[in-house]
Design an enzyme around this catalytic site. Sequence first.
Site: not given
Ligand code: 3PY
Ligand code: MG
Length: 264
Positions: A46, A147, A173
């Site tokens: 990102h 995530e 995520d």
């Molecule tokens: C998330 O919180 O999904 C991340 O990838 C943090 O960078």
């Molecule tokens: Mg993430």
Amino acid sequence: MRSNTVKTRLASGEIVVNAWLSIGSSYSAEGVSHSGVHSVTVDLQHGMMGFSEALHMVQAISSSPAIPLVRVPDLNPAEIMHLLDAGVYGVICPMISTPEQAAELVAACRYPPFGNRSFGPSRGLLYGGKDYVAHANETVMAIPMIETAEAVERIDAILAVEGVDMIYIGPNDLAFALDGNVSFPRPRSEAAIKTVIQAARKRGVPVGIFCADAEDAQARHAQGCTLVTPGNDFGHLTRSMAAAVDTLCATLSGNTPSQAAHGY
Ligand code: 3PY
Ligand code: MG
């Protein structure tokens, strides 16, 4: 070979404070890496940078005692190997949902016979030392991000993959996946985070996590995360600038911050 102090600190249960870079600047990376943090992650998923900027940032980080890590955009072995050749000591890979994907990440980070990393250590030799190739496998860290809903379901199998040195939780995520959005409260994803931390601690695998700020990082550390990322560079820069503007405008009567203030 230069040791990976992230790995040694985690092995002895010491906290690792990890910086997170989204601004593609070697100057900024150099400044952050001299802030006292134990590691610095260049975020190619990102963050606003590509390989060339990341290389210069990793070189800048090398001027400090902080250990250079990267977050890659996805599970792309060629890109992972290229960044390892740039001298990073750990690869955080987003959206790992299965043990097979975790094993592919580990393999990309290890020379044969333990993996399929291609020979061409390049800057690894400059940062790590002449004996880089002999010791890279036990020094470089493979770090799957947890995530997704499937990753939570399959956490024990992911943790069981040989060579997973740490997991890194992406709370945002995970909130999308389990709570349907990233606003608070986040009952389902917070419960999942507790389950994941417990499972990892049971297996002796260290847990890292992205945090909003230092206060959030303290709370995550108390929950059992030993590597914490207290926000990213852009957040710190813009929050601190906005606070300075607020303070200044508050002391000069009749002045208010411009319309653009807090627009991010
Ligand atoms: C998330 O919180 O999904 C991340 O990838 C943090 O960078
Ligand atoms: Mg993430």
